[in-house]
Design a protein around this motif. Structure first.
Motif, short mmCIF file in Angstrom:
data_model
loop_
_atom_site.label_atom_id
_atom_site.label_comp_id
_atom_site.label_asym_id
_atom_site.label_seq_id
_atom_site.Cartn_x
_atom_site.Cartn_y
_atom_site.Cartn_z
N ALA A 11 0.85 -1.21 0.00
CA ALA A 11 0.00 0.00 0.00
C ALA A 11 0.87 1.24 0.00
O ALA A 11 1.89 1.29 0.70
CB ALA A 11 -0.91 0.00 1.22
N GLY A 12 0.47 2.23 -0.78
CA GLY A 12 1.23 3.50 -0.84
C GLY A 12 0.93 4.36 0.38
O GLY A 12 -0.02 4.10 1.12
N ASN A 13 1.74 5.40 0.54
CA ASN A 13 1.58 6.30 1.69
C ASN A 13 0.19 6.93 1.73
O ASN A 13 -0.39 7.08 2.79
CB ASN A 13 2.61 7.42 1.60
N LEU A 22 -2.75 5.84 0.65
CA LEU A 22 -3.82 4.94 1.11
C LEU A 22 -3.71 4.71 2.63
O LEU A 22 -4.73 4.60 3.31
CB LEU A 22 -3.72 3.61 0.37
#
Lengths: 292, 236
Positions: free
Chosen positions: A209-211, A213
């Protein structure tokens, strides 16, 4: 799906940390109410002050023994001032008329003569309508030979200016404390949420997951707290307005005022919540994972 | 392909979690990492999904190299790898369905596709009947099957399993191994770390033995102390 996931996480956070969330919402509500009320009071006082200043005239009374010709010479002298917007000449007769209008009696009937002196009503240019210049102007005009007295309602203006300044200074002081408390409380609830969800964050990081999200639910949490604080504040302010309007018949508020209150409180609340949480969530997430 | 070139890992002031590792793992292989606790198996696996980066040397996973990889690229790499842990790493207060759906949500798939795929995966690991159940209410064996379904969700090119049977009884362990074998038969590489020698003794897969942060040469066995530890473990 991502959007609904973020939204669900946001409400999940809010429910999980409901006690600090309530404290934060109440602080935001109080701070916004004080801010808007302060703004309104200052605005009203400023309006009053401007009205007073724009209607302010300086009355120059001449020596009662002076003739109209001598008075015309003094008027010529006064007209040299570039700070004067308008000069109105008030003859002895006009002064008597004004007396009759104001007191309903003819001064000649009371005293058998007209003792009222010739005077001038002077209106200064708006940029010179402040106590500093007015007292200087008063001194200068009083030194003109033939001028008996110079009057203006400086005491009222000075008092009003003092009150406005005191309200502004104490209001700003209270506001700074409240903004500080608000900032601290929002950061604290975000910190608690991040800490409670550290395992979930760790799992989401492993899953790639990216920052954005990871952080978005916490940022929205702050914005939501601001929104609820704003709604409560607007409701409180409108109730206060309605109470004032019903108690003092001279004061009226329009629907437009209420709309403005909604717009200001909601946008300010959301903005404060959003900026504070956005500014702190990254720090807390990094702090927790740098300890590992 | 996954390649380790002269990889050394030091944890803070503790040197030698891994020492000069040179290793190549081919696509489509089922590889077993065998060694006692503390031998460096988990560290080696963490390097593959770049949870840690080597202190020296390079790890290359498919087209990504630890030598030059940004945090954003690490996220992309992780979305192409399935990871299964001994402690499952499920989100306990989420449903089984939501746990398996999580990697697909992260990737931004559409809801309809997610529902179809998650049900298919849960059916594959025989957990479809529990899709609405909270993860916290599952047995350990069930949790691991859900974790495997989650690892498969993105159709990864490799599944990394770090002691996946460590907390499970014999039957549940066999189920997990056979699930991983089925995934491998469908073409996905599997790298499994274990110290359960009994479970894997009859499997035909490539074995890599590790001890004290090093890979043992094929002709060397564990030290006498570790041999005794292994024996005890087998007797359990």
């Amino acid at each position: 799906m991502k959007f609904f996931f973020i939204l669900r996480q946001t409400f999940n956070n809010l429910w999980r940390e409901r006690t600090p969330v309530v404290a934060t919402v109440l602080t935001i509500c109080i701070a916004l109410t004080i801010l808007i009320a302060l703004f309104e009071v200052s605005w009203a006082l400023y309006g009053q002050l401007s009205d007073l200043k724009s209607n302010l005239v300086i009355e120059v009374y001449l020596d009662p023994a002076l003739s109209e010709k001598q008075a015309a010479a003094i008027q010529k002298q006064l007209e040299q001032y570039h700070t004067i917007e308008r000069i109105r000449f008030i003859s002895k007769e006009t002064a008597a008329d004004i007396f009759r209008e104001e007191f309903g009696e003819n001064i000649r009937d009371i005293l058998d003569e007209n003792p009222l002196p010739i005077s001038f009503e002077i209106r200064l240019l708006p940029e010179y309508n402040h106590p500093g210049y007015m007292s200087l102007f008063k001194k200068q005009v009083e030194s003109i030979s033939g001028v008996d007295e110079v009057h203006y309602r400086h005491a009222v203006i000075e008092k009003l200016e003092q009150i406005t300044e005191a309200i502004m200074v104490s209001g700003i002081f209270v506001l700074i404390i409240l903004v500080f408390a608000m900032n601290l409380l929002i950061r604290n609830t975000i910190k608690l949420s991040v800490y409670a969800k550290r395992r979930q964050i760790e799992i989401m990081k492993i899953l790639g997951a990216g920052n954005m999200l990871i952080r978005m639910p916490f940022i929205l949490e702050g914005a939501f707290e601001g929104l609820i604080g704003g709604i409560l504040s607007a409701t409180g302010l409108i109730i206060m307005h309605k109470f004032i309007a019903s108690s003092f018949t001279l004061v009226t508020y329009s629907l437009h005022t209420y709309k403005l209150i909604w717009v200001y409180t909601l946008s300010l609340g959301i903005l404060i919540g959003l900026l504070t949480s956005a500014g702190s969530v990254g720090k807390f997430v990094n702090k927790i994972f740098s300890k590992k | 392909m996954i390649q380790f070139s002269q990889v050394t890992v030091n944890y803070g002031y503790v040197p030698g979690a891994l020492k000069d590792i040179n290793l190549q793992l081919r696509d489509g292989d089922f590889t077993l990492l065998i060694g006692p606790t503390g031998s460096g198996k988990s560290t080696l696996l963490r390097l593959i999904y770049m949870d840690i980066l080597p202190s020296s040397g390079t790890v290359t996973v498919d087209k990504w190299s630890s030598y030059r990889i940004s945090p954003r690229q690490i996220n992309v790499l992780r979305r192409n790898i399935g990871v299964v842990f001994q402690d499952f790493k499920l989100i306990e207060n989420m449903s089984v369905f939501d746990n398996v759906a999580l990697p697909l949500v992260i990737e931004g798939y559409r809801r309809k596709y997610i529902i179809r795929l998650v049900r298919l995966l849960l059916d594959e690991v025989n957990m479809l009947q529990s899709e609405r159940q909270q993860a916290s209410t599952l047995s350990l064996g069930e949790k691991q099957r859900v974790a495997i379904a989650r690892a498969m969700a993105k159709n990864p090119f490799v599944i990394i399993a770090d002691e996946p049977t460590g907390n499970l009884d014999r039957e549940a362990s066999r189920n997990v191994l056979s699930l991983l074998e089925r995934i491998h038969q469908n073409g996905t590489s599997v790298i499994m770390a274990t110290h359960d020698y009994e479970l894997i003794k009859d499997t035909p897969y490539r074995r890599i033995y590790m001890e004290n942060g090093q890979i043992l040469p094929p002709d060397r066995t564990f030290s006498p102390l570790n041999q005794r530890i292994n024996l005890l473990a087998d007797l359990q």
